[in-house]
Write a protein that holds these residues in place. Structure first.
Motif, short mmCIF file in Angstrom:
data_model
loop_
_atom_site.label_atom_id
_atom_site.label_comp_id
_atom_site.label_asym_id
_atom_site.label_seq_id
_atom_site.Cartn_x
_atom_site.Cartn_y
_atom_site.Cartn_z
N ARG A 137 0.85 -1.19 0.00
CA ARG A 137 0.00 0.00 0.00
C ARG A 137 0.89 1.24 0.00
NH1 ARG A 137 -4.68 -1.06 4.47
NH2 ARG A 137 -5.27 1.00 3.72
N GLN A 138 0.50 2.25 -0.75
CA GLN A 138 1.30 3.47 -0.90
C GLN A 138 1.10 4.40 0.30
OE1 GLN A 138 3.60 2.43 -3.27
NE2 GLN A 138 3.53 4.58 -3.91
N GLU A 139 1.35 3.87 1.49
CA GLU A 139 1.20 4.63 2.72
C GLU A 139 2.53 4.67 3.45
OE1 GLU A 139 -3.47 3.65 3.80
OE2 GLU A 139 -1.86 2.59 4.85
N ILE A 140 2.75 5.76 4.16
CA ILE A 140 3.98 5.92 4.93
C ILE A 140 3.67 6.80 6.14
CG2 ILE A 140 4.87 8.03 3.83
CD1 ILE A 140 7.59 6.39 3.62
N ALA A 141 4.38 6.58 7.24
CA ALA A 141 4.14 7.36 8.46
C ALA A 141 5.41 8.11 8.84
CB ALA A 141 3.71 6.46 9.61
N LEU A 142 5.27 9.41 9.03
CA LEU A 142 6.35 10.27 9.47
C LEU A 142 6.14 10.53 10.96
CD1 LEU A 142 8.78 11.89 8.37
CD2 LEU A 142 7.18 13.76 7.86
N THR A 143 7.13 10.21 11.78
CA THR A 143 6.96 10.35 13.23
C THR A 143 8.09 11.18 13.82
OG1 THR A 143 8.22 8.35 13.87
CG2 THR A 143 5.90 8.05 13.28
N PHE A 144 7.75 11.92 14.90
CA PHE A 144 8.71 12.81 15.56
C PHE A 144 8.70 12.51 17.05
CE2 PHE A 144 7.34 14.90 11.72
CZ PHE A 144 8.52 15.39 11.19
N ASP A 145 9.90 12.35 17.62
CA ASP A 145 10.04 11.99 19.03
C ASP A 145 10.57 13.14 19.87
OD1 ASP A 145 9.30 9.48 18.22
OD2 ASP A 145 11.06 8.45 19.03
N ASP A 146 10.30 13.04 21.18
CA ASP A 146 10.92 13.83 22.26
C ASP A 146 10.37 15.24 22.44
OD1 ASP A 146 12.45 11.58 22.40
OD2 ASP A 146 14.32 12.50 21.75
N LEU B 4 15.46 8.80 2.53
CA LEU B 4 15.02 8.48 1.17
C LEU B 4 15.66 7.20 0.64
CD1 LEU B 4 14.94 12.08 -0.33
CD2 LEU B 4 13.02 10.72 0.51
N ASP B 5 16.86 6.87 1.11
CA ASP B 5 17.51 5.64 0.68
C ASP B 5 16.86 4.40 1.28
OD1 ASP B 5 19.30 6.96 -0.91
OD2 ASP B 5 21.02 6.75 0.45
N HIS B 6 16.22 4.54 2.44
CA HIS B 6 15.70 3.37 3.15
C HIS B 6 14.17 3.29 3.17
CE1 HIS B 6 19.84 3.71 4.73
NE2 HIS B 6 19.77 2.40 4.82
N ALA B 7 13.49 4.38 2.90
CA ALA B 7 12.02 4.37 2.98
C ALA B 7 11.42 3.58 1.82
CB ALA B 7 11.49 5.79 2.98
N GLN B 8 10.31 2.91 2.12
CA GLN B 8 9.55 2.16 1.12
C GLN B 8 8.08 2.17 1.55
OE1 GLN B 8 10.36 -2.18 1.28
NE2 GLN B 8 11.73 -1.71 3.00
N PRO B 9 7.18 1.72 0.71
CA PRO B 9 5.78 1.71 1.12
C PRO B 9 5.60 0.99 2.46
CG PRO B 9 5.94 1.26 -1.22
CD PRO B 9 7.35 1.30 -0.70
N GLY B 10 4.82 1.61 3.34
CA GLY B 10 4.56 1.04 4.65
C GLY B 10 5.54 1.47 5.72
#
Length: 346
Positions: A154-163, A295-301
């Motif tokens: 699925r063409q979904e991705i989650a961007l998360t921010f900590d702290d 960008l080198d490591h991200a993929q769908p999901g």
């Protein structure tokens, strides 16, 4: 030489500074959690005005101040449990105990680096906890209550921010997210939620989701069962006071796990949200390197780990537009972390 101990409490921090003879050079000073930048500047000035080197000491259950302190070039050390008196159920040992330990035996403390962060020198304990936690983590995953990423089809991705939240960097992150119209998840620490409720409200009012990231960003292997439970509960209570909601996701500081902590989640707690893409922004390698790593490591999901608090996050903010643009070019749709969890459940 001066020795500054920083203790954490339910209300923020307390700082004690002593000299080589053990005498206090300043009275015990309280600092709200929102004033860590001021605290950092004050400690830097303290060493300059006295003309003496100042060793700053935190303990392993205080992972929220070392980032700014090391970024400012201060000499920061971590005191581990085996060199300190017993901690209370909630809070650290007194600041004077931290300062005194540094004065009498500085070599027993671990120097912290920007690259290693608050976990510097604890890799063996970290990996041992991961190994011992594997069976419970597998059970949580099978039940749909632990995940690193969502479905790859699925063409979904989650961007998360900590702290966070942070009074400066969180707002800058929110402005960029708004500019691109993308949604993110903020794993917040209770210290900051309690001190900056308006910033938490900004996050939810902008349409983003929240996660529990403990109260003081501790190294989980050093917590008792009760201490871990209070870290989660007090943070949930702070969320409820500020935005009248309790997050359904929990992310452990540093990604550390122990069977005791996961057992608490297994019994009755939030789902465990890890990640499969670490931006390494916490090490401050430069905005270009941060964006390239993602960008080198991200993929769908994928679930992407970045930071909006707990240190100098200027590089994270500078890298964020390139990260978002690169992912949008791949036709990826940004969703909340809990949406990935729901879609990845067996």
């Amino acid at each position: 030489m001066l020795y500054a101990g920083i203790a954490w409490t339910a209300d923020g921090y307390v700082v004690e500074v002593i000299d080589d003879t053990g005498n206090r050079t300043t009275p015990a000073t309280p600092w709200g959690a929102e004033r860590v930048p001021e605290l950092t500047e004050w400690l830097g000035t303290l060493g300059q005005t006295s003309g003496q080197r100042c060793a700053v000491v935190v303990e392993s259950t205080n992972g929220l101040v070392d980032g700014l302190l090391t970024a400012a070039g201060l000499d920061v050390h971590r005191a581990d449990p085996w060199v300190l008196p017993a901690r209370p159920a909630f809070g650290s040992v007194p600041a004077i105990a931290l300062a005194e330990r540094a004065r009498t035996d500085l070599a027993s403390l671990s120097p912290l680096t920007a690259e290693g962060g608050g976990q510097t020198g604890r890799d063996e304990d970290y990996h041992d906890g991961i190994r011992r936690s594997a069976p419970i983590e597998a059970d949580l995953t099978r039940s749909g209550r632990c995940f690193r990423h969502g479905p790859r089809d699925r063409q979904e991705i989650a961007l998360t921010f900590d702290d966070g939240p942070d009074p400066v960097f969180t707002r800058q992150v929110l402005e960029i997210l708004d500019r691109y119209g993308v949604r993110a998840t903020f794993f917040c620490v209770g210290q900051h939620v309690n001190a900056l409720p308006d910033e938490v409200r900004r996050i939810t009012e902008a349409g983003h989701s929240l996660g529990n990231h403990t109260w003081s960003h501790p190294f989980l292997p050093d917590l008792t069962h009760t201490q871990f439970r209070l870290q989660i509960e007090r943070t949930s209570e702070a969320f409820e006071r500020s935005v009248d909601q309790v997050p359904t996701l929990f992310r452990p500081p540093y990604g550390a796990r122990t069977p005791e902590a996961l057992g608490e989640l297994m019994a009755d707690g939030p789902a465990l949200a890890l990640w499969d893409v670490d931006s390494w922004d916490w090490a401050r390698p430069g905005p270009e390197k941060i964006a390239t790593t993602v960008l080198d490591h991200a993929q769908p999901g994928s679930m992407i780990l970045m930071h909006d608090g707990g240190g100098d996050r200027r590089e994270s903010v500078e890298a964020l537009p390139a990260v978002i643009e690169g992912l949008l070019e791949r036709d990826l749709h940004f969703v909340a972390a809990e949406d990935l969890m729901t879609s990845s459940r067996p």
